[in-house]
Design a protein around this motif. Structure first.
Motif, mmCIF file in Angstrom:
data_model
loop_
_atom_site.group_PDB
_atom_site.id
_atom_site.type_symbol
_atom_site.label_atom_id
_atom_site.label_comp_id
_atom_site.label_asym_id
_atom_site.label_seq_id
_atom_site.Cartn_x
_atom_site.Cartn_y
_atom_site.Cartn_z
ATOM 1 N N GLY A 1 3.505 8.138 -3.891
ATOM 2 C CA GLY A 1 3.924 6.761 -4.011
ATOM 3 C C GLY A 1 4.709 6.207 -2.848
ATOM 4 O O GLY A 1 5.277 5.119 -2.945
ATOM 5 N N LEU A 2 4.753 6.923 -1.715
ATOM 6 C CA LEU A 2 5.465 6.409 -0.551
ATOM 7 C C LEU A 2 4.656 5.313 0.118
ATOM 8 O O LEU A 2 3.426 5.397 0.209
ATOM 9 C CB LEU A 2 5.709 7.524 0.466
ATOM 10 C CG LEU A 2 6.809 8.532 0.168
ATOM 11 C CD1 LEU A 2 6.785 9.632 1.191
ATOM 12 C CD2 LEU A 2 8.160 7.852 0.157
ATOM 13 N N CYS A 3 5.354 4.291 0.639
ATOM 14 C CA CYS A 3 4.662 3.306 1.452
ATOM 15 C C CYS A 3 4.803 3.624 2.934
ATOM 16 O O CYS A 3 4.370 2.857 3.791
ATOM 17 C CB CYS A 3 5.146 1.893 1.147
ATOM 18 S SG CYS A 3 6.870 1.599 1.510
ATOM 19 N N LEU A 4 5.409 4.775 3.242
ATOM 20 C CA LEU A 4 5.473 5.301 4.604
ATOM 21 C C LEU A 4 4.502 6.465 4.734
ATOM 22 O O LEU A 4 4.265 7.197 3.781
ATOM 23 C CB LEU A 4 6.883 5.788 4.940
ATOM 24 C CG LEU A 4 8.017 4.771 4.845
ATOM 25 C CD1 LEU A 4 9.352 5.463 5.104
ATOM 26 C CD2 LEU A 4 7.808 3.640 5.830
ATOM 27 N N SER A 5 3.973 6.655 5.933
ATOM 28 C CA SER A 5 3.059 7.775 6.168
ATOM 29 C C SER A 5 3.724 8.922 6.922
ATOM 30 O O SER A 5 3.143 10.005 7.035
ATOM 31 C CB SER A 5 1.848 7.296 6.970
ATOM 32 O OG SER A 5 2.257 6.774 8.226
ATOM 33 N N LEU B 1 0.841 -1.191 0.000
ATOM 34 C CA LEU B 1 0.000 0.000 0.000
ATOM 35 C C LEU B 1 0.875 1.240 0.000
ATOM 36 O O LEU B 1 1.873 1.313 0.714
ATOM 37 C CB LEU B 1 -0.912 0.004 1.233
ATOM 38 C CG LEU B 1 -2.086 -0.972 1.217
ATOM 39 C CD1 LEU B 1 -2.811 -0.937 2.559
ATOM 40 C CD2 LEU B 1 -3.048 -0.652 0.081
ATOM 41 N N ARG B 2 0.485 2.212 -0.817
ATOM 42 C CA ARG B 2 1.230 3.462 -0.941
ATOM 43 C C ARG B 2 0.291 4.640 -0.784
ATOM 44 O O ARG B 2 -0.921 4.517 -0.916
ATOM 45 C CB ARG B 2 1.942 3.532 -2.298
ATOM 46 C CG ARG B 2 2.938 2.423 -2.543
ATOM 47 C CD ARG B 2 3.549 2.501 -3.933
ATOM 48 N NE ARG B 2 4.446 1.388 -4.194
ATOM 49 C CZ ARG B 2 5.736 1.377 -3.888
ATOM 50 N NH1 ARG B 2 6.282 2.424 -3.302
ATOM 51 N NH2 ARG B 2 6.489 0.323 -4.157
ATOM 52 N N CYS B 3 0.895 5.777 -0.524
ATOM 53 C CA CYS B 3 0.140 7.015 -0.366
ATOM 54 C C CYS B 3 0.287 7.839 -1.644
ATOM 55 O O CYS B 3 1.401 8.043 -2.136
ATOM 56 C CB CYS B 3 0.689 7.786 0.835
ATOM 57 S SG CYS B 3 -0.098 9.354 1.113
#
Length: 473
Positions: free
Chosen positions: A210-214, A204-206
């Motif tokens: 495209g980061l998978c960190l929040s 899952l990405r943001c």
């Protein structure tokens, strides 16, 4: 899988100042020794670490000493990790009021860590560079340990008796439902990479970004809902001390917290760090940068190394480090003179709302100028387009009433953007927010021949490279 940890506000039964004061007054033991070691292997060369064992809270006063250790796992370049290594501690210390007691310093530290992380992020983003970094910063003052972190570089605590505690929270969207809810509530989209034809791949990405960190420091080219506000936890160790293992996700993707702790018990910190890295590489190979810092907090009346194993078992440990064999017994023995104690949690907060993080747990004895920004620490004259707190005054723009301390207009804009009250940078610039058109750096390559696209996929970022050489953003 990350150990479960609460992101909510955990209120102690007594006020924080009372708890810390009681602990300080009740602890007549001498300050412990701090021993440390570090090790790592580079895949992309984007991991950095910080070791400062001899900091002074009061210049010239050895009794005010404390130690700082940190790990930074960069992505899309090293700029954010290098900048954070150089500036983060300075920004944290600038947010601590001068001339306060150790009790007040420990009480002010969680708030100062939040301000320091946010200021580091703001200053780096002003450089216009697009890299980002995780950050896990550990402050050791006697038996008090305070940890602040964004991203997925983890810190664990191993105490006598084999109790392993997680002092951080992983901000991975795949594993953290609260962070997914926060990102979507702030205007972001959480989904997997969508290839042509509707096929979804990867974690899952943001989006945008495209980061998978929040949470991270930097990442100027992504939405403001990727916030630099750290999870902070403060604990008091038992009088037997303990061992901290701080490492990037190259370690934790290969080893659980318990296995990492068990792998190096009974070894000095330097050898312990090497053994943890060796075990991670043995488990999964060198798939990512691997960095490990081990910190031993040892009571002054104990020996200067962790609890000793028998000479034969120590020799087996050393042989396992050199020749690849491990001793079957990796648990250190308690000294008979040491009394078993438990880790006492003093403070924990993981909210991403600045009003909750900056408006609480601040020493009442601190006399600060009324127009000093709580984040950037700049003194400014009133009535110059500034944003004051809820006691009245002028505002640079209409906004929801702010119940926290004073923020200058720039830091207030940053706060509003992180809470989804302002458009993110790319939307203001009129750029696309389609999750298929965001650029990030390369780690592995895959040719999708049916669509004429070379997909460059990194764990956290994505590039779409057309065959004519242009990069789709």
């Amino acid at each position: 899988m990350a150990l479960a940890a609460s992101e909510g506000n955990l209120s102690p039964a007594l006020p924080l100042a009372t708890l810390i004061g009681r602990e300080l007054r009740g602890d007549g033991t001498e300050r412990p020794h701090v021993r440390y070691g570090h090790s790592g292997f580079a895949k992309r060369g984007e991991d950095y670490f910080l070791v400062k064992p001899d900091c002074l809270r009061v210049p010239g006063d050895p009794s005010s000493s404390f130690s700082v250790f940190a790990v930074f796992d960069g992505h899309n370049g090293v700029s954010a990790a290098v900048f954070s290594k150089e500036k983060l501690l300075e920004h944290v210390m600038s947010a601590v009021p001068q001339g306060i007691s150790r009790e007040d310093w420990l009480q002010a530290l969680p708030r100062a860590l939040v301000a320091g992380f946010v200021k580091t992020d703001i200053d780096f983003q002003r450089k216009g560079e697009t890299s980002g970094t995780t950050a896990t910063l550990v402050v050791v003052d006697g038996f008090m340990v305070t940890v602040a972190s964004v991203g997925d570089s983890r810190c664990i605590l191993d105490t006598q008796g084999g109790e392993v505690s997680l002092l951080t929270v992983d901000h991975r969207l795949e594993e953290n439902a609260e962070e997914r809810e926060r990102v979507t509530a702030s205007g972001g989209e959480v989904s997997r990479l969508n290839l042509c034809g509707g096929q979804e791949v990867g974690p899952l990405r943001c989006w945008p970004g495209g980061l998978c960190l929040s949470r991270s420091i930097g990442d100027t080219d992504v939405g403001e809902f990727i916030v630099p506000i750290p999870h902070v936890k403060q604990v008091k160790l038992p009088n037997t001390g303990g061992r901290l293992i701080i490492a990037s996700d190259g370690i934790w993707d290969a080893l659980s917290s318990e296995i990492a702790a068990q792998a190096c018990r009974g070894l000095p910190a330097e050898l312990a760090a090497k053994l943890v890295v060796k075990q991670a590489l043995k488990t999964s190979g060198l798939k990512d940068d691997t960095t490990c810092v081990v910190v031993d907090i040892i009571p002054s009346d104990h020996c200067s190394t962790p609890p000793a194993l028998s000479p034969k078992k120590n020799q087996n440990k050393l042989r396992s480090l050199i020749f690849g064999r491990r001793s079957h017994s990796s648990v250190g023995k308690l000294s008979k003179s040491a009394s078993l104690g438990s880790v006492e949690e003093i403070f924990e907060e993981g909210s991403a709302m600045l009003e909750e993080r900056l408006g609480r747990n601040f020493p009442s004895k601190a006399n600060l100028p009324p127009f000093r920004c709580a984040i950037c620490q700049m003194d400014q004259e009133p009535f110059e387009g500034l944003m004051t707190d809820n006691v009245g005054g002028c505002c640079s723009a209409p906004s929801t009433p702010w119940a926290g301390p004073y923020l200058c207009s720039d830091c207030r804009k940053k706060k509003d953007a992180m809470e989804g009250k302002r458009s993110n940078r790319r939307q203001r610039a009129g750029e696309s927010t389609d999750r298929n058109h965001w650029a990030l750096s390369m780690q592995t390559c895959k040719v999708v021949s049916n669509f004429g696209v070379l997909l460059l996929v990194k764990k956290r970022r994505i590039n779409l490279l057309l065959f004519d050489g242009s990069i789709v953003r």
